[in-house]
Design a protein around this motif. Sequence first.
Motif, PDB file in Angstrom:
ATOM      1  N   ARG A 256     -21.201  17.851   3.698  1.00 18.18           N
ATOM      2  CA  ARG A 256     -20.900  17.033   4.876  1.00 18.18           C
ATOM      3  C   ARG A 256     -20.125  17.843   5.920  1.00 18.18           C
ATOM      4  O   ARG A 256     -20.332  17.695   7.124  1.00 18.18           O
ATOM      5  CB  ARG A 256     -20.097  15.801   4.475  1.00 18.18           C
ATOM      6  N   ALA A 257     -19.227  18.715   5.465  1.00 13.85           N
ATOM      7  CA  ALA A 257     -18.500  19.568   6.399  1.00 13.85           C
ATOM      8  C   ALA A 257     -19.456  20.503   7.118  1.00 13.85           C
ATOM      9  O   ALA A 257     -19.315  20.754   8.334  1.00 13.85           O
ATOM     10  CB  ALA A 257     -17.423  20.361   5.651  1.00 13.85           C
ATOM     11  N   SER A 258     -20.452  21.018   6.398  1.00 14.58           N
ATOM     12  CA  SER A 258     -21.446  21.878   7.028  1.00 14.58           C
ATOM     13  C   SER A 258     -22.280  21.101   8.038  1.00 14.58           C
ATOM     14  O   SER A 258     -22.586  21.604   9.127  1.00 14.58           O
ATOM     15  CB  SER A 258     -22.352  22.494   5.957  1.00 14.58           C
ATOM     16  N   LEU A 259     -22.634  19.870   7.704  1.00 16.07           N
ATOM     17  CA  LEU A 259     -23.407  19.049   8.640  1.00 16.07           C
ATOM     18  C   LEU A 259     -22.592  18.695   9.878  1.00 16.07           C
ATOM     19  O   LEU A 259     -23.144  18.514  10.966  1.00 16.07           O
ATOM     20  CB  LEU A 259     -23.881  17.772   7.940  1.00 16.07           C
ATOM     21  N   ALA A 260     -21.271  18.597   9.726  1.00 18.62           N
ATOM     22  CA  ALA A 260     -20.429  18.318  10.892  1.00 18.62           C
ATOM     23  C   ALA A 260     -20.477  19.459  11.898  1.00 18.62           C
ATOM     24  O   ALA A 260     -20.240  19.259  13.095  1.00 18.62           O
ATOM     25  CB  ALA A 260     -18.982  18.064  10.444  1.00 18.62           C
ATOM     26  N   GLY A 261     -20.796  20.678  11.418  1.00 19.50           N
ATOM     27  CA  GLY A 261     -20.944  21.797  12.333  1.00 19.50           C
ATOM     28  C   GLY A 261     -22.089  21.610  13.305  1.00 19.50           C
ATOM     29  O   GLY A 261     -22.114  22.247  14.378  1.00 19.50           O
ATOM     30  N   LEU A 262     -23.055  20.749  12.979  1.00 17.46           N
ATOM     31  CA  LEU A 262     -24.132  20.458  13.917  1.00 17.46           C
ATOM     32  C   LEU A 262     -23.593  19.830  15.191  1.00 17.46           C
ATOM     33  O   LEU A 262     -24.060  20.129  16.299  1.00 17.46           O
ATOM     34  CB  LEU A 262     -25.149  19.515  13.268  1.00 17.46           C
ATOM     35  N   GLY A 263     -22.602  18.943  15.036  1.00 20.62           N
ATOM     36  CA  GLY A 263     -22.021  18.307  16.214  1.00 20.62           C
ATOM     37  C   GLY A 263     -21.318  19.305  17.117  1.00 20.62           C
ATOM     38  O   GLY A 263     -21.368  19.187  18.353  1.00 20.62           O
ATOM     39  N   VAL A 264     -20.688  20.316  16.509  1.00 23.37           N
ATOM     40  CA  VAL A 264     -20.014  21.342  17.311  1.00 23.37           C
ATOM     41  C   VAL A 264     -21.038  22.127  18.122  1.00 23.37           C
ATOM     42  O   VAL A 264     -20.860  22.363  19.327  1.00 23.37           O
ATOM     43  CB  VAL A 264     -19.207  22.283  16.404  1.00 23.37           C
ATOM     44  N   ALA A 265     -22.141  22.537  17.461  1.00 19.52           N
ATOM     45  CA  ALA A 265     -23.159  23.323  18.150  1.00 19.52           C
ATOM     46  C   ALA A 265     -23.855  22.503  19.230  1.00 19.52           C
ATOM     47  O   ALA A 265     -24.152  23.015  20.313  1.00 19.52           O
ATOM     48  CB  ALA A 265     -24.179  23.845  17.144  1.00 19.52           C
ATOM     49  N   GLU A 266     -24.105  21.220  18.963  1.00 21.18           N
ATOM     50  CA  GLU A 266     -24.761  20.399  19.975  1.00 21.18           C
ATOM     51  C   GLU A 266     -23.837  20.154  21.162  1.00 21.18           C
ATOM     52  O   GLU A 266     -24.287  20.098  22.312  1.00 21.18           O
ATOM     53  CB  GLU A 266     -25.218  19.071  19.373  1.00 21.18           C
ATOM     54  N   ALA A 267     -22.541  20.006  20.901  1.00 17.84           N
ATOM     55  CA  ALA A 267     -21.591  19.841  22.008  1.00 17.84           C
ATOM     56  C   ALA A 267     -21.582  21.071  22.910  1.00 17.84           C
ATOM     57  O   ALA A 267     -21.522  20.953  24.147  1.00 17.84           O
ATOM     58  CB  ALA A 267     -20.194  19.571  21.453  1.00 17.84           C
ATOM     59  N   ASP A 268     -21.685  22.256  22.316  1.00 18.51           N
ATOM     60  CA  ASP A 268     -21.765  23.479  23.120  1.00 18.51           C
ATOM     61  C   ASP A 268     -23.047  23.503  23.940  1.00 18.51           C
ATOM     62  O   ASP A 268     -23.054  23.975  25.090  1.00 18.51           O
ATOM     63  CB  ASP A 268     -21.706  24.708  22.216  1.00 18.51           C
ATOM     64  N   LEU A 269     -24.138  23.001  23.349  1.00 18.95           N
ATOM     65  CA  LEU A 269     -25.407  22.948  24.081  1.00 18.95           C
ATOM     66  C   LEU A 269     -25.309  22.013  25.277  1.00 18.95           C
ATOM     67  O   LEU A 269     -25.745  22.340  26.382  1.00 18.95           O
ATOM     68  CB  LEU A 269     -26.523  22.499  23.133  1.00 18.95           C
ATOM     69  N   VAL A 270     -24.745  20.845  25.057  1.00 19.51           N
ATOM     70  CA  VAL A 270     -24.608  19.889  26.161  1.00 19.51           C
ATOM     71  C   VAL A 270     -23.679  20.441  27.237  1.00 19.51           C
ATOM     72  O   VAL A 270     -23.940  20.310  28.437  1.00 19.51           O
ATOM     73  CB  VAL A 270     -24.096  18.539  25.616  1.00 19.51           C
TER      74      VAL A 270
END
Length: 471
Positions: free
Chosen positions: A90-104
């Motif tokens: 779950r911690a690894s999946l939370a990293g998706l939100g970090v990367a998507e925030a950088d994209l936005v």
Amino acid sequence: MTKQSSLPPLRLIAASALVLVLSGCATFSQDGGLDSVSALTKERTGQDVRLPKATGNADPAREELARLMKSPLSADDAVRVALLNNRGLRASLAGLGVAEADLVQAGRMSNPSFSFSRMSGGGETEIERSVIFDLVGLVTIPIRRDIEARRFESAKLVAALDAVNLAADTRKAWFRAVAASQSTRYAEQVREAAQASAELAQRMARVGNLSALDQAREQAFSAEATAQLARARHNATAAREQLARLMGVWGEHTAFQLPERLPDLPAAPREATNIESLAMQQRLDVRLSKVDTESTARALGLTKATGFINVLDAGYANASKSGTPRENGYEVELALPIFDWGGARVAKAQSLYMQAVHRTAHAATVARSQVREAYSAYRTTYDLSKQYRDEVVPLQKKISEETLLRYNGMLASVFELLADARTQVTGVNAAIQAQRDYWIAETDLQAAINGSGGASVSLGASSAAEAAPEH
């Protein structure tokens, strides 16, 4: 520098509209990248990835977890529990939100800056106002968005790689736990036989029918069998706790049930047909290296584009003085490349790109080697386990039957009968270890093809003759 002139209202409106359009293109996705991770994981493990809901009673993920924990867990069930419940994943999946925030964020223009100054003296007051926009940031939005989009793809691959590795580790832990539990039961049988032999030796020694040396040997073997049982029980507990950690269970869920024996061997082993090319297509770490190289190459293009001019601001400005009409115009700010022409930044970006290229080539070379090694371990453990099943164990059973006939015919002593029983149990235990090694090697082979490579396997000697002391 500032130039005073009238700024046509139409151009100002068009510029504002362009900023709004570019900013509006940057939005968050509905799934946050989880669907892609789930698809990559399911393609390689047969199971998807889902996150339990934060609130609400009707949660299919939690209901599935509760259902799985009520019955004996198969290897697939244990993997399913881990993918649903492991907090590290779950911690690894939370990293998706970090990367998507950088994209936005990369798709949004930097906020404009507003400056205001007021000077007074000699009975006069002068006021200047300006609104400045980052033109370089505006022009490079498509490039920056493309770079961050590739990094978002890298984050998806990293999360999928973590999920696939977790599935492989959980599967291997399940095989170890089941084999350790099965071996413990056979260790108990060895101890029972050793205790019976020691007790019989003690009785015979009392009446003078057994030497002190033979009695000491039987007692020493009984003590060693007791020590081996203690080690076997601890190994079973350690293997079970390792499985519990990977599944992320605690409390009442740690009382999960496991089958009594390992799965049977398949009818035939897998052939080594195109496993290297398949690994090049399926390996997530190789794909991740390729995406990182592409992202670095794209970043090199951005560095070259902004190497000479990386600061260019423009905006609306007006000034007013006491007793005079307001003056309108625009202001342009440009960094002059006098001391830094951007050569160092470009050289650094080129070195980073070459570093990524070599890492990708290295990852491909390592992947090919790992898949060849994993197949060797897979095929060897299959042949060994099959030999134990088809030759060693049946031969030991036949020897035990012949020994029993000799005992019934008063041609063998009771100690020979007990020693043979211990040897047969030890041989069965060695067969269990060989069967466990096969399933672990099979999991490592799948990891070498689909994930990030299986663990190196060094097969040591394990036979009934070596496992049991001479007697």
